[in-house]
Motif scaffolding. Structure first.
Motif, short mmCIF file in Angstrom:
data_model
loop_
_atom_site.label_atom_id
_atom_site.label_comp_id
_atom_site.label_asym_id
_atom_site.label_seq_id
_atom_site.Cartn_x
_atom_site.Cartn_y
_atom_site.Cartn_z
N GLN A 136 9.51 -2.94 -2.21
CA GLN A 136 10.73 -2.79 -3.02
C GLN A 136 10.57 -1.70 -4.07
N LEU A 137 9.34 -1.51 -4.54
CA LEU A 137 9.06 -0.48 -5.55
C LEU A 137 8.76 0.88 -4.91
N GLY A 138 8.79 0.95 -3.58
CA GLY A 138 8.57 2.22 -2.90
C GLY A 138 7.12 2.51 -2.54
N PHE A 139 6.27 1.47 -2.57
CA PHE A 139 4.84 1.65 -2.28
C PHE A 139 4.46 0.97 -0.98
N LYS A 140 3.38 1.43 -0.39
CA LYS A 140 2.77 0.71 0.72
C LYS A 140 2.16 -0.58 0.17
#
Length: 188
Positions: free
Chosen positions: A115-119
């Motif tokens: 959701q935060l744009g990280f793997k």
């Protein structure tokens, strides 16, 4: 990669008497905590920083329990704990707290990172190879449950030593995700 290396110092702790050296890689400063003879096959724990768990005692994870178990093991058997400054699987403290907020809303640890744009996991282990090479360590018994660490290190891994932690009501789901989605070898 330019690495600055500190002098060796003594580190008396509540877990025992150790030696320490710091390794500065860019803005990150990592720590090697060691005891005993570092020749032959060495017991090694690669531990990523977890301020909320390691320092504050958060019950949302198993980080502090794993770190303490590793330090006790090294005190008894010799070896090294390499403490990596890779907070929140290397997304940083601010993003980790944002991930905690998403977990409070019902997302699991991997979903929150996404959701935060990280793997799910952004950690790297090249500095571990550098630290082990600095000490001339080529063969290790790796204290881990994480299969990623088994494949990421250049040193020959002679044995894997599991670190078994008793879950609590706050980290049961987190540990289940680590096992079922990240392949961590738990409950062995």
């Amino acid at each position: 990669m330019k690495i600055e290396i500190s002098d060796e110092a003594n580190l008396p702790s509540r877990f025992g008497q150790y030696k320490v050296m710091a390794f500065k890689e860019g803005e990150k400063e990592h720590l090697a905590i060691y005891k005993g003879d570092l020749n032959g096959v060495i017991n090694v724990r690669v531990h990523s920083e977890c301020l909320t768990g390691d320092a504050i005692g958060s019950l949302k994870c198993d980080c502090r329990d794993q770190l303490e178990a590793a330090l006790k093991y090294i005190e008894q058997h010799g070896g090294m704990v390499i403490y990596l400054r890779q907070e929140g699987r290397n997304i940083g403290l601010l993003n980790k707290i944002n991930a905690y907020h998403l977990q409070d809303l019902g997302f699991d640890t991997i979903q929150a990172n996404h959701q935060l744009g990280f793997k799910a996991d952004l950690r790297t282990y090249e500095i571990v190879d550098f630290i082990l090479a600095h000490f001339g360590i080529t063969q290790i018994n790796l204290l881990t449950n994480n299969p990623e660490k088994l494949s990421a290190l250049k040193a020959k891994i002679v044995n894997r030593i599991p670190i078994q932690i008793t879950p609590n009501e706050f980290n049961e789901g987190y540990l289940r995700v680590k096992k079922e989605q990240m392949g961590h070898m738990l409950d062995e």
